[in-house]
Design an enzyme around this catalytic site. Structure first.
Site, PDB file in Angstrom:
ATOM      1  N   CYS A 116       0.807  -1.228   0.000  1.00 25.01           N
ATOM      2  CA  CYS A 116       0.000   0.000   0.000  1.00 25.01           C
ATOM      3  C   CYS A 116       0.838   1.275   0.000  1.00 25.01           C
ATOM      4  O   CYS A 116       0.295   2.372  -0.158  1.00 25.01           O
ATOM      5  CB  CYS A 116      -0.962   0.001   1.182  1.00 25.01           C
ATOM      6  SG  CYS A 116      -2.266  -1.233   1.006  1.00 25.01           S
ATOM      7  N   HIS A 256      -3.427   7.475   2.799  1.00 29.81           N
ATOM      8  CA  HIS A 256      -3.809   6.190   2.214  1.00 29.81           C
ATOM      9  C   HIS A 256      -5.194   5.821   2.743  1.00 29.81           C
ATOM     10  O   HIS A 256      -5.488   6.004   3.922  1.00 29.81           O
ATOM     11  CB  HIS A 256      -2.782   5.134   2.619  1.00 29.81           C
ATOM     12  CG  HIS A 256      -3.150   3.751   2.206  1.00 29.81           C
ATOM     13  ND1 HIS A 256      -3.518   3.442   0.924  1.00 29.81           N
ATOM     14  CD2 HIS A 256      -3.216   2.592   2.913  1.00 29.81           C
ATOM     15  CE1 HIS A 256      -3.804   2.147   0.846  1.00 29.81           C
ATOM     16  NE2 HIS A 256      -3.629   1.611   2.045  1.00 29.81           N
ATOM     17  N   ASN A 286     -10.167   0.368  -0.288  1.00 32.98           N
ATOM     18  CA  ASN A 286      -8.704   0.410  -0.345  1.00 32.98           C
ATOM     19  C   ASN A 286      -8.235  -0.110  -1.705  1.00 32.98           C
ATOM     20  O   ASN A 286      -8.299  -1.307  -1.962  1.00 32.98           O
ATOM     21  CB  ASN A 286      -8.136  -0.443   0.791  1.00 32.98           C
ATOM     22  CG  ASN A 286      -6.614  -0.405   0.844  1.00 32.98           C
ATOM     23  OD1 ASN A 286      -5.968   0.154  -0.040  1.00 32.98           O
ATOM     24  ND2 ASN A 286      -6.041  -1.015   1.872  1.00 32.98           N
TER      25      ASN A 286
HETATM   26  O1  UT7 Z   1      -3.613  -0.814   3.582  1.00 32.50           O
HETATM   27  C1  UT7 Z   1      -3.014  -1.559   4.595  1.00 32.50           C
HETATM   28  C2  UT7 Z   1      -3.722  -2.827   4.686  1.00 32.50           C
HETATM   29  N1  UT7 Z   1      -4.793  -3.011   5.551  1.00 32.50           N
HETATM   30  C3  UT7 Z   1      -5.216  -2.256   6.583  1.00 32.50           C
HETATM   31  O2  UT7 Z   1      -4.760  -1.208   6.882  1.00 32.50           O
HETATM   32  C4  UT7 Z   1      -6.344  -2.853   7.349  1.00 32.50           C
HETATM   33  C5  UT7 Z   1      -6.167  -2.664   8.817  1.00 32.50           C
HETATM   34  N2  UT7 Z   1      -7.177  -3.346   9.592  1.00 32.50           N
HETATM   35  C6  UT7 Z   1      -8.482  -2.972   9.582  1.00 32.50           C
HETATM   36  O3  UT7 Z   1      -8.869  -2.063   8.861  1.00 32.50           O
HETATM   37  C7  UT7 Z   1      -9.426  -3.657  10.544  1.00 32.50           C
HETATM   38  O4  UT7 Z   1      -8.680  -4.451  11.425  1.00 32.50           O
HETATM   39  C8  UT7 Z   1     -10.514  -4.531   9.857  1.00 32.50           C
HETATM   40  C9  UT7 Z   1     -11.477  -3.650   9.123  1.00 32.50           C
HETATM   41  C10 UT7 Z   1      -9.859  -5.525   8.904  1.00 32.50           C
HETATM   42  C11 UT7 Z   1     -11.266  -5.290  10.930  1.00 32.50           C
HETATM   43  O5  UT7 Z   1     -11.826  -4.400  11.861  1.00 32.50           O
HETATM   44  P1  UT7 Z   1     -11.609  -4.615  13.425  1.00 32.50           P
HETATM   45  O6  UT7 Z   1     -12.355  -3.553  14.101  1.00 32.50           O
HETATM   46  O7  UT7 Z   1     -10.115  -4.699  13.666  1.00 32.50           O
HETATM   47  O8  UT7 Z   1     -12.313  -5.990  13.663  1.00 32.50           O
HETATM   48  P2  UT7 Z   1     -11.719  -7.316  14.317  1.00 32.50           P
HETATM   49  O9  UT7 Z   1     -10.844  -8.026  13.344  1.00 32.50           O
HETATM   50  O10 UT7 Z   1     -11.180  -7.016  15.662  1.00 32.50           O
HETATM   51  O11 UT7 Z   1     -13.039  -8.141  14.495  1.00 32.50           O
HETATM   52  C12 UT7 Z   1     -14.072  -7.754  15.419  1.00 32.50           C
HETATM   53  C13 UT7 Z   1     -15.228  -8.686  15.260  1.00 32.50           C
HETATM   54  C14 UT7 Z   1     -14.844 -10.162  15.255  1.00 32.50           C
HETATM   55  O12 UT7 Z   1     -15.881 -10.884  15.876  1.00 32.50           O
HETATM   56  P3  UT7 Z   1     -15.752 -11.370  17.413  1.00 32.50           P
HETATM   57  O13 UT7 Z   1     -14.514 -12.206  17.465  1.00 32.50           O
HETATM   58  O14 UT7 Z   1     -15.651 -10.100  18.209  1.00 32.50           O
HETATM   59  O15 UT7 Z   1     -17.016 -12.109  17.614  1.00 32.50           O
HETATM   60  C15 UT7 Z   1     -14.790 -10.509  13.796  1.00 32.50           C
HETATM   61  O16 UT7 Z   1     -15.016 -11.883  13.548  1.00 32.50           O
HETATM   62  O17 UT7 Z   1     -15.861  -8.453  14.005  1.00 32.50           O
HETATM   63  C16 UT7 Z   1     -15.938  -9.669  13.252  1.00 32.50           C
HETATM   64  N3  UT7 Z   1     -15.785  -9.363  11.833  1.00 32.50           N
HETATM   65  C17 UT7 Z   1     -16.827  -8.998  11.058  1.00 32.50           C
HETATM   66  N4  UT7 Z   1     -18.139  -8.857  11.314  1.00 32.50           N
HETATM   67  C18 UT7 Z   1     -18.942  -8.464  10.312  1.00 32.50           C
HETATM   68  C19 UT7 Z   1     -14.657  -9.330  11.083  1.00 32.50           C
HETATM   69  N5  UT7 Z   1     -14.945  -8.967   9.822  1.00 32.50           N
HETATM   70  C20 UT7 Z   1     -16.280  -8.759   9.788  1.00 32.50           C
HETATM   71  C21 UT7 Z   1     -17.178  -8.357   8.772  1.00 32.50           C
HETATM   72  N6  UT7 Z   1     -18.481  -8.222   9.077  1.00 32.50           N
HETATM   73  N7  UT7 Z   1     -16.765  -8.101   7.508  1.00 32.50           N
END
Ligand code: UT7
Length: 334
Positions: A116, A256, A286
């Protein structure tokens, strides 16, 4: 003789027509519009549906947009830097195909890959060629067909990424406009948190790697998020301090577009008001190497000659950094 600085003198962009909405994603994986919107700020993203078209198609369109808008003769372009994490092929530079296709037959071209941060790093490279006096017109293109590497059964990645392309032309400037300072860093602590594990020299493609979906992008979102927030904010703060810039003196932040919460944290650390933070994440998600030039193209009309613009990015590797650039033109210059 005045010092040569490297200015952006034109921008162009392209996104494919097909819109993948949060609503449609709800039918593909266990997710919902509310979760995606509040956790990422994304509402929809563009997808290049044509199976026979790769990243070069997006890049060519963006370059052609720039060439047309700025009335550039492709034969005057000296070099093309193709920033991408999704080249058409592993070998046979995508940039070379793009250069030939747009008629830049006097240019040489190669690909630059820093996930990225590809476009941000590319800005540094393009500027160095201009500042040295070696070349007069360097075209930097950022393009990615992320849909070609996204696993549409993995809800933690498929909601984030989209396809798109943007381009910026770098030329010499004698008024002190253009790139002023850069703070770029990388750290392999991130190697396992955001990657496409197979298909390279370490784990070549095999029946096994295909079965295990190891050719798709995988990330530990939480860890990437934490590093992104800290490092993008640190880099931007460093750039401000080093250049004695107050928050009032900064006209725009071009960050970004990975997650609105990462952008908000960076802007917060810089103490910037919301109106100075340029964002289109809600429409494109993204697009990896294309986020920064897509923002420039979308907001070109508000950028004024002399404006202080701070760029910031974070990506796989890890790779990250911030660049301070003085904008070089008003849009209605022609
Ligand atoms: O460009 C550089 C590359 N990438 C990034 O910069 C991405 C950086 N990371 C992020 O943007 C975030 O971490 C995500 C958007 C990928 C995820 O958001 P988060 O707030 O960090 O969620 P999490 O991974 O901590 O998950 C929280 C909960 C989990 O459920 P439990 O374990 O609390 O029951 C996940 O299973 O949300 C769940 N979850 C979802 N729920 C609905 C994960 N993805 C989804 C989804 N829809 N798409």
């Amino acid at each position: 003789m005045s010092t040569i600085t490297a200015a952006i003198t034109a921008v162009g962009s392209y996104v494919p027509d097909f819109v993948l909405t949060n609503k449609e994603l709800e039918t593909m994986v266990d997710t919902n519009d509310e979760w995606i919107t509040t956790r990422t700020g994304i509402k929809e993203r563009r997808i290049l549906k044509d199976a026979d078209k790769g990243t070069s198609y997006l890049a060519i369109k963006a370059a052609e947009d720039l060439i047309k808008k700025a009335n550039v003769d492709p034969l005057t372009i000296d070099m093309i830097i193709m920033a991408t994490a999704t080249p058409d092929m592993m070998v046979a530079s995508t940039g070379v195909h793009v250069a030939s296709s747009i008629g830049a037959t006097n240019a040489f071209s190669y690909d630059l890959q820093a996930a990225c941060s590809s476009f941000l790093y590319g800005m540094s490279t393009a500027a160095a060629y201009i500042q040295s006096g070696r070349y007069k017109k360097v075209l930097l293109i950022g393009a990615d067909k992320m849909s070609s590497i996204v696993d549409y059964t993995d809800r933690s990645t498929c909601i984030i990424f989209g396809d798109g392309a943007g381009a910026a032309l770098f030329e010499p400037n004698h008024e002190g406009l253009g790139l002023q300072d850069e703070y770029l860093r990388s750290d392999s602590v991130g190697r396992d948190f955001l990657k496409i594990p197979a298909g390279g020299s370490l784990i070549p493609a095999s029946e096994e790697t295909v079965k295990n979906r190891q050719h798709n992008i995988m990330q530990d979102g939480k860890t990437v998020f934490k590093f992104a927030v800290t490092n993008m904010a640190d880099a931007s703060e460093t750039i401000l301090k080093r250049n004695n810039l107050t928050n009032e003196q900064v006209n725009w932040l071009v960050p970004h577009q990975a997650n609105k919460r990462i952008i908000d944290a960076t802007a917060g650390r810089m103490n910037l008001e919301d109106s100075k933070v340029l964002m289109n994440i809600e429409r494109y998600g993204n697009t990896t190497s294309a986020t920064l030039p897509l923002v420039l193209a979308d907001f070109e009309h508000v950028l004024k000659k002399g404006d202080n613009v701070i760029f910031a990015a974070f990506g796989g590797g890890f790779t990250w950094g911030s660049i301070f650039l003085k904008w070089a033109y008003d849009t209605n210059k022609n």
